[in-house]
Design a protein around this motif. Structure first.
Motif, PDB file in Angstrom:
ATOM      1  N   ARG A 147       0.835  -1.092   0.081  1.00  0.00           N
ATOM      2  CA  ARG A 147      -0.073  -0.070  -0.112  1.00  0.00           C
ATOM      3  C   ARG A 147       0.939   1.351   0.112  1.00  0.00           C
ATOM      4  O   ARG A 147       2.177   1.090   0.515  1.00  0.00           O
ATOM      5  CB  ARG A 147      -0.935  -0.076   1.386  1.00  0.00           C
ATOM      6  N   HIS A 148       0.356   2.462  -0.423  1.00  0.00           N
ATOM      7  CA  HIS A 148       1.140   3.728  -0.479  1.00  0.00           C
ATOM      8  C   HIS A 148       1.559   3.891   1.003  1.00  0.00           C
ATOM      9  O   HIS A 148       2.246   4.654   1.146  1.00  0.00           O
ATOM     10  CB  HIS A 148       0.321   4.835  -0.984  1.00  0.00           C
ATOM     11  N   ASN A 149       0.947   3.445   2.136  1.00  0.00           N
ATOM     12  CA  ASN A 149       1.335   3.687   3.654  1.00  0.00           C
ATOM     13  C   ASN A 149       2.338   2.809   3.984  1.00  0.00           C
ATOM     14  O   ASN A 149       2.992   2.861   5.355  1.00  0.00           O
ATOM     15  CB  ASN A 149       0.256   3.683   4.472  1.00  0.00           C
ATOM     16  N   GLY A 150       2.797   1.964   3.050  1.00  0.00           N
ATOM     17  CA  GLY A 150       4.055   0.959   3.386  1.00  0.00           C
ATOM     18  C   GLY A 150       3.476  -0.430   3.895  1.00  0.00           C
ATOM     19  O   GLY A 150       4.290  -1.283   3.876  1.00  0.00           O
ATOM     20  N   GLN A 153       6.984   4.253  -2.773  1.00  0.00           N
ATOM     21  CA  GLN A 153       6.014   4.454  -1.753  1.00  0.00           C
ATOM     22  C   GLN A 153       5.879   5.860  -1.429  1.00  0.00           C
ATOM     23  O   GLN A 153       4.521   6.187  -1.586  1.00  0.00           O
ATOM     24  CB  GLN A 153       6.315   3.661  -0.509  1.00  0.00           C
ATOM     25  N   GLU A 154       6.834   6.603  -1.074  1.00  0.00           N
ATOM     26  CA  GLU A 154       6.313   7.892  -0.781  1.00  0.00           C
ATOM     27  C   GLU A 154       5.952   8.962  -2.236  1.00  0.00           C
ATOM     28  O   GLU A 154       4.811   9.585  -1.661  1.00  0.00           O
ATOM     29  CB  GLU A 154       7.745   8.894  -0.311  1.00  0.00           C
ATOM     30  N   LYS A 155       6.452   8.584  -3.242  1.00  0.00           N
ATOM     31  CA  LYS A 155       5.788   9.244  -4.610  1.00  0.00           C
ATOM     32  C   LYS A 155       4.509   8.870  -4.837  1.00  0.00           C
ATOM     33  O   LYS A 155       3.342   9.751  -5.023  1.00  0.00           O
ATOM     34  CB  LYS A 155       6.611   8.923  -5.563  1.00  0.00           C
ATOM     35  N   LEU A 156       4.000   7.379  -4.503  1.00  0.00           N
ATOM     36  CA  LEU A 156       2.619   7.062  -4.798  1.00  0.00           C
ATOM     37  C   LEU A 156       1.880   7.611  -3.728  1.00  0.00           C
ATOM     38  O   LEU A 156       0.464   8.032  -4.280  1.00  0.00           O
ATOM     39  CB  LEU A 156       2.792   5.642  -4.790  1.00  0.00           C
ATOM     40  N   ILE A 181      -6.543   4.479  -2.526  1.00  0.00           N
ATOM     41  CA  ILE A 181      -5.460   3.723  -1.926  1.00  0.00           C
ATOM     42  C   ILE A 181      -4.620   3.403  -3.142  1.00  0.00           C
ATOM     43  O   ILE A 181      -5.066   3.199  -4.205  1.00  0.00           O
ATOM     44  CB  ILE A 181      -6.166   2.342  -1.549  1.00  0.00           C
ATOM     45  N   GLY A 182      -3.466   3.652  -2.947  1.00  0.00           N
ATOM     46  CA  GLY A 182      -2.310   3.293  -3.904  1.00  0.00           C
ATOM     47  C   GLY A 182      -1.885   2.026  -3.685  1.00  0.00           C
ATOM     48  O   GLY A 182      -1.314   1.754  -2.627  1.00  0.00           O
ATOM     49  N   LEU A 183      -1.585   1.339  -4.703  1.00  0.00           N
ATOM     50  CA  LEU A 183      -0.898  -0.034  -4.656  1.00  0.00           C
ATOM     51  C   LEU A 183       0.405  -0.144  -5.418  1.00  0.00           C
ATOM     52  O   LEU A 183       0.360   0.415  -6.543  1.00  0.00           O
ATOM     53  CB  LEU A 183      -1.764  -1.105  -5.003  1.00  0.00           C
ATOM     54  N   ARG A 184       1.541  -0.925  -5.155  1.00  0.00           N
ATOM     55  CA  ARG A 184       2.619  -0.981  -5.866  1.00  0.00           C
ATOM     56  C   ARG A 184       3.193  -2.290  -5.515  1.00  0.00           C
ATOM     57  O   ARG A 184       2.784  -3.067  -4.753  1.00  0.00           O
ATOM     58  CB  ARG A 184       3.486   0.136  -5.545  1.00  0.00           C
ATOM     59  N   GLY A 185       4.089  -2.710  -6.272  1.00  0.00           N
ATOM     60  CA  GLY A 185       4.866  -4.064  -5.917  1.00  0.00           C
ATOM     61  C   GLY A 185       5.936  -4.321  -6.973  1.00  0.00           C
ATOM     62  O   GLY A 185       6.079  -3.552  -7.981  1.00  0.00           O
ATOM     63  N   ASP A 186       6.401  -5.541  -6.900  1.00  0.00           N
ATOM     64  CA  ASP A 186       7.302  -6.020  -7.900  1.00  0.00           C
ATOM     65  C   ASP A 186       6.735  -6.234  -9.223  1.00  0.00           C
ATOM     66  O   ASP A 186       5.501  -6.452  -9.579  1.00  0.00           O
ATOM     67  CB  ASP A 186       8.445  -6.980  -7.414  1.00  0.00           C
ATOM     68  N   ASN A 187       7.463  -6.300 -10.455  1.00  0.00           N
ATOM     69  CA  ASN A 187       6.846  -6.398 -11.573  1.00  0.00           C
ATOM     70  C   ASN A 187       6.277  -7.649 -11.800  1.00  0.00           C
ATOM     71  O   ASN A 187       5.165  -7.793 -12.709  1.00  0.00           O
ATOM     72  CB  ASN A 187       7.994  -6.508 -12.730  1.00  0.00           C
ATOM     73  N   SER A 188       6.892  -8.937 -11.272  1.00  0.00           N
ATOM     74  CA  SER A 188       5.932  -9.969 -11.493  1.00  0.00           C
ATOM     75  C   SER A 188       4.712 -10.258 -10.778  1.00  0.00           C
ATOM     76  O   SER A 188       3.470 -10.520 -11.199  1.00  0.00           O
ATOM     77  CB  SER A 188       6.817 -11.335 -11.080  1.00  0.00           C
ATOM     78  N   ALA A 189       4.642  -9.501  -9.565  1.00  0.00           N
ATOM     79  CA  ALA A 189       3.496  -9.656  -8.873  1.00  0.00           C
ATOM     80  C   ALA A 189       2.442  -8.615  -9.490  1.00  0.00           C
ATOM     81  O   ALA A 189       1.096  -8.837  -9.518  1.00  0.00           O
ATOM     82  CB  ALA A 189       3.648  -9.085  -7.469  1.00  0.00           C
ATOM     83  N   LEU A 190       2.717  -7.460  -9.923  1.00  0.00           N
ATOM     84  CA  LEU A 190       2.009  -6.517 -10.829  1.00  0.00           C
ATOM     85  C   LEU A 190       1.508  -7.155 -12.002  1.00  0.00           C
ATOM     86  O   LEU A 190      -0.104  -6.929 -12.178  1.00  0.00           O
ATOM     87  CB  LEU A 190       2.647  -5.210 -10.900  1.00  0.00           C
TER      88      LEU A 190
END
Length: 220
Positions: free
Chosen positions: A55-58, A118-121, A133-142
Motif C-alpha cells: 500500500r502507499h502507506n507501506g 512508496q512516498e511518491k505514490l 488507495i495506492g498499490l505497488r509491487g514488484d513487476n511479477s506480482a503486478l
C-alpha cells in the motif's frame, strides 16, 4: 378416504405452494434489481486471487483490502501526463458525490514500480482524494494482478537508438534510465464487497455514468 392419503396429499400441496412462492419471490427480487447502463458485467463474479502488494502507506496489501467495500480499480502511473490525472479527478469527484464513507473506495495500481516508489505514490493518490488507495509491487506480482482483471500494460524505451518494448512482468533494463513511456489499460474495474471482480467501465465514461451505476449496485 384413507387419513394417511389425505395427509400426504395436503403435505404435497403445501410443498408445491412453498416452492412456487419461493421461485416467484426470487424472480421478483431479480427483476426488481435496476439494470446497469454503463458497467460491462462479467457472466459471473470472479473471486480475487491471493496476492501480496504494498500500500502507499507501506503496509502489505492482500485480498482483504477489497472485502467489506465496493472498489473501483484503476491501473496507471504517477508520471502519466494526461489520462491518469484526468480519471483520478473524476474518481475523486465520484467519491465526493457518493458520500459513501467506507462503503466505496478507489484503488490506484501503479504499473511503474521502478519510478513509483512508496512516498511518491502516497503523495500522488493523496492529492486526488483521501479515500484513494495506492498499490505497488514488484513487476511479477503486478503483472499477475493486472492479468486477473485483463488489464494490459507495457513500457517503451529507446536504448542505443532502438525502440524496445518491455512487457508486463519484466524489469526495466538497468540502462533504460527514467525516460520511458508506459502504455496501460484505461478501464475502471469494479469489485464487490465480497472481493469479487464483477465488471468494468470502459472509456469514455463520465462521473454521472459511474455515479448512476454505482448507486444501483450499492442499493442491491
Amino acid at each position: 378416504m384413507n387419513p394417511r392419503r389425505v395427509w400426504l396429499a395436503v403435505y404435497a400441496v403445501a410443498i408445491t405452494a412453498s416452492l412456487g412462492l419461493g421461485v416467484m419471490l426470487s424472480a421478483q427480487q431479480f427483476s426488481a434489481a435496476p439494470p446497469l447502463d454503463f458497467v460491462q458485467q462479467l457472466p459471473a463474479p470472479k473471486a480475487l486471487p491471493e496476492f501480496s502488494l504494498e500500500r502507499h502507506n507501506g503496509k502489505i496489501a492482500d485480498a482483504n483490502v477489497f472485502r467489506g467495500h465496493w472498489s473501483l480499480v484503476f491501473f496507471g502511473f504517477t508520471t502519466c501526463p494526461d489520462f491518469c490525472p484526468l480519471e483520478l479527478q473524476k474518481l475523486g469527484k465520484l467519491l465526493n458525490l457518493m458520500g459513501a464513507g467506507d462503503d466505496l473506495q478507489v484503488v490506484f495500481v501503479s504499473v511503474d514500480p521502478e519510478r513509483d516508489e512508496q512516498e511518491k505514490l502516497a503523495n500522488y493518490v493523496g492529492f486526488f482524494h483521501s479515500q484513494i488507495i495506492g498499490l505497488r509491487g514488484d513487476n511479477s506480482a503486478l503483472a499477475a494482478f493486472a492479468q486477473f482483471f485483463g488489464a494490459a500494460y507495457d513500457r517503451s524505451v529507446i536504448i542505443e537508438s532502438k525502440l524496445l518494448s518491455v512487457p508486463a512482468g519484466i524489469n526495466m533494463p538497468t540502462n533504460a534510465g527514467d525516460q520511458y513511456v508506459v502504455n496501460h489499460s484505461t478501464r475502471v474495474f469494479v469489485v464487490n464487497p465480497d472481493g469479487e471482480f464483477i465488471g468494468s467501465f470502459a472509456p469514455p465514461y463520465e462521473v454521472g455514468d459511474m455515479l448512476s451505476d454505482m448507486q444501483k449496485l450499492m442499493s442491491r
